[in-house]
Design a protein around this motif. Structure first.
Motif, PDB file in Angstrom:
ATOM      1  N   ASP A 104     -18.848 -33.071  72.367  1.00  0.00           N
ATOM      2  CA  ASP A 104     -19.286 -32.606  70.936  1.00  0.00           C
ATOM      3  C   ASP A 104     -17.233 -33.534  70.078  1.00  0.00           C
ATOM      4  OD1 ASP A 104     -21.430 -31.514  70.999  1.00  0.00           O
ATOM      5  OD2 ASP A 104     -21.133 -29.867  69.775  1.00  0.00           O
ATOM      6  N   PHE A 112     -15.966 -33.527  63.590  1.00  0.00           N
ATOM      7  CA  PHE A 112     -14.938 -32.080  64.077  1.00  0.00           C
ATOM      8  C   PHE A 112     -13.454 -32.990  64.724  1.00  0.00           C
ATOM      9  CE2 PHE A 112     -18.822 -30.631  66.024  1.00  0.00           C
ATOM     10  CZ  PHE A 112     -19.459 -30.262  65.066  1.00  0.00           C
ATOM     11  N   LEU A 138     -16.387 -30.914  59.419  1.00  0.00           N
ATOM     12  CA  LEU A 138     -16.170 -29.569  59.994  1.00  0.00           C
ATOM     13  C   LEU A 138     -13.881 -29.595  60.576  1.00  0.00           C
ATOM     14  CD1 LEU A 138     -18.584 -26.946  61.521  1.00  0.00           C
ATOM     15  CD2 LEU A 138     -16.000 -26.555  61.363  1.00  0.00           C
ATOM     16  N   ASP A 177     -23.447 -32.912  68.741  1.00  0.00           N
ATOM     17  CA  ASP A 177     -24.216 -31.860  67.816  1.00  0.00           C
ATOM     18  C   ASP A 177     -25.041 -33.579  66.976  1.00  0.00           C
ATOM     19  OD1 ASP A 177     -24.253 -29.603  66.957  1.00  0.00           O
ATOM     20  OD2 ASP A 177     -22.416 -29.383  65.595  1.00  0.00           O
ATOM     21  N   TRP A 213     -21.430 -23.121  58.003  1.00  0.00           N
ATOM     22  CA  TRP A 213     -21.022 -23.787  57.845  1.00  0.00           C
ATOM     23  C   TRP A 213     -21.134 -25.113  56.763  1.00  0.00           C
ATOM     24  CZ3 TRP A 213     -17.189 -22.395  61.699  1.00  0.00           C
ATOM     25  CH2 TRP A 213     -18.142 -21.888  62.606  1.00  0.00           C
ATOM     26  N   HIS A 262     -22.196 -30.432  58.569  1.00  0.00           N
ATOM     27  CA  HIS A 262     -21.572 -31.891  59.668  1.00  0.00           C
ATOM     28  C   HIS A 262     -22.833 -32.090  60.086  1.00  0.00           C
ATOM     29  CE1 HIS A 262     -22.776 -27.450  62.050  1.00  0.00           C
ATOM     30  NE2 HIS A 262     -22.335 -28.368  63.044  1.00  0.00           N
ATOM     31  N   ASP A 315     -28.921 -22.040  64.931  1.00  0.00           N
ATOM     32  CA  ASP A 315     -27.946 -22.764  65.282  1.00  0.00           C
ATOM     33  C   ASP A 315     -28.091 -23.620  67.083  1.00  0.00           C
ATOM     34  OD1 ASP A 315     -25.916 -24.919  65.172  1.00  0.00           O
ATOM     35  OD2 ASP A 315     -24.514 -23.214  63.592  1.00  0.00           O
ATOM     36  N   TYR A 359     -24.932 -23.602  69.039  1.00  0.00           N
ATOM     37  CA  TYR A 359     -23.914 -24.082  70.222  1.00  0.00           C
ATOM     38  C   TYR A 359     -23.175 -24.943  71.615  1.00  0.00           C
ATOM     39  CZ  TYR A 359     -22.151 -21.194  65.994  1.00  0.00           C
ATOM     40  OH  TYR A 359     -22.222 -20.582  65.088  1.00  0.00           O
ATOM     41  N   LEU A 375     -14.936 -30.750  71.529  1.00  0.00           N
ATOM     42  CA  LEU A 375     -14.738 -29.555  70.384  1.00  0.00           C
ATOM     43  C   LEU A 375     -15.564 -28.932  70.214  1.00  0.00           C
ATOM     44  CD1 LEU A 375     -12.897 -32.545  68.734  1.00  0.00           C
ATOM     45  CD2 LEU A 375     -12.036 -30.129  69.899  1.00  0.00           C
ATOM     46  N   ALA A 376     -15.460 -27.751  69.592  1.00  0.00           N
ATOM     47  CA  ALA A 376     -14.676 -26.323  69.646  1.00  0.00           C
ATOM     48  C   ALA A 376     -14.448 -25.732  70.632  1.00  0.00           C
ATOM     49  CB  ALA A 376     -14.451 -25.950  68.030  1.00  0.00           C
ATOM     50  N   TYR A 428     -16.153 -22.478  70.258  1.00  0.00           N
ATOM     51  CA  TYR A 428     -17.105 -22.795  69.878  1.00  0.00           C
ATOM     52  C   TYR A 428     -18.589 -23.415  70.503  1.00  0.00           C
ATOM     53  CZ  TYR A 428     -16.610 -20.059  65.763  1.00  0.00           C
ATOM     54  OH  TYR A 428     -16.457 -18.682  64.698  1.00  0.00           O
TER      55      TYR A 428
HETATM   56  C1  VGL Z   1     -19.767 -26.460  66.041  1.00  0.00           C
HETATM   57  C2  VGL Z   1     -19.699 -25.295  64.972  1.00  0.00           C
HETATM   58  C3  VGL Z   1     -20.946 -25.619  64.816  1.00  0.00           C
HETATM   59  C4  VGL Z   1     -18.981 -26.935  67.478  1.00  0.00           C
HETATM   60  C5  VGL Z   1     -21.185 -26.751  66.086  1.00  0.00           C
HETATM   61  O1  VGL Z   1     -19.119 -28.240  68.166  1.00  0.00           O
HETATM   62  O2  VGL Z   1     -17.921 -26.747  68.029  1.00  0.00           O
HETATM   63  N1  VGL Z   1     -19.126 -25.435  65.698  1.00  0.00           N
HETATM   64  N2  VGL Z   1     -21.437 -26.701  65.243  1.00  0.00           N
END
Ligand code: VGL
Ligand code: ZN
Length: 209
Positions: free
Chosen positions: A14, A19, A25, A52, A84, A87, A119, A121, A152-153, A156
């Motif tokens: 990501d 990011f 974000l 993402d 969130w 994003h 979601d 991650y 990143l991140a 997460y």
């Molecule tokens: C992410 C929160 C929501 C990430 C992706 O890439 O860490 N964090 N979507």
């Protein structure tokens, strides 16, 4: 530079505009990992990126829930969900990979977070562990034994990608100077490192490769 043998894969998680500093974000200092990743890429024959990639009105967005703001916690179909800011909406600039990131040697891109109801991650599975991106089978089909994770991140998507990689039986390495946490709480990055270490993931620095 010497290439590491082909049983090793680099998974870049990501590294997208949303990011990076200035993004929706933003991860502070997220841009600092890009030159580190570019140098690392020269040491791998197999390079994968995750992206993402959310539809508008994804249920992980606070804007999809009346009266909620980013950082709020809700129950989403039985799972804890942090809300969130909007994003990485598909096809927008924020969802694109950073132009400074060298993409010329990438073998494959795995998108995640496409299902608006859950979601995702990890680059392997969604948070309900139902949807599978195919990354695990792909790595297996290439004979990969060791997976090196950057991006990143840290607290997460990097953490959950690394934990799934390890649980699928890949010997998993986190390159600690090639990741940064979003740190909704200031200790989150360190807690994530501990969690990964406890799971048996090797924490290394890029200089060791
Ligand atoms: C992410 C929160 C929501 C990430 C992706 O890439 O860490 N964090 N979507
Ligand atoms: Zn997301």
């Amino acid at each position: 530079m010497e290439k590491i043998n082909e049983s090793k894969a680099l998974v870049i998680v990501d590294v997208q505009y949303d990011f990076l500093p200035g993004g929706a974000l933003a991860v502070s200092e997220g841009d600092e990992i890009i030159p580190v990743i570019n140098e690392l890429q020269e040491k791998f024959d197999l390079i994968i990126a995750t992206q993402d990639w959310h539809p508008e009105s994804h249920q992980s967005f606070a804007s999809s829930h009346l009266g909620k703001t980013p950082g709020d916690l809700i129950d989403l179909h039985g799972l804890d969900q942090i809300l969130w800011p909007d994003h990485c909406v598909h096809y927008t600039k924020g969802a694109q990979f950073a132009a400074e990131l060298n993409q010329t040697s990438w073998d494959s891109i795995f998108q995640k977070g496409k299902n608006p109801e859950v979601d995702s991650y990890s680059g392997f599975f969604d948070n309900a562990r139902r949807g599978d991106t195919g990354l695990g089978d792909y790595l297996q089909s290439k004979g990969v034994k060791q997976v090196y994770i950057v991006g990143l991140a840290q607290d997460y998507c990097v953490k959950f990608t690394a934990l799934d990689s390890q649980s699928l039986g890949f010997e998993t390495y986190l390159v600690t100077d090639a990741t940064r946490p979003v740190n909704l709480s200031e200790k989150d990055g360190d807690l994530a490192l501990n969690e990964m270490k406890t799971a048996g993931i090797h924490l290394i620095e890029s200089g060791e490769l």
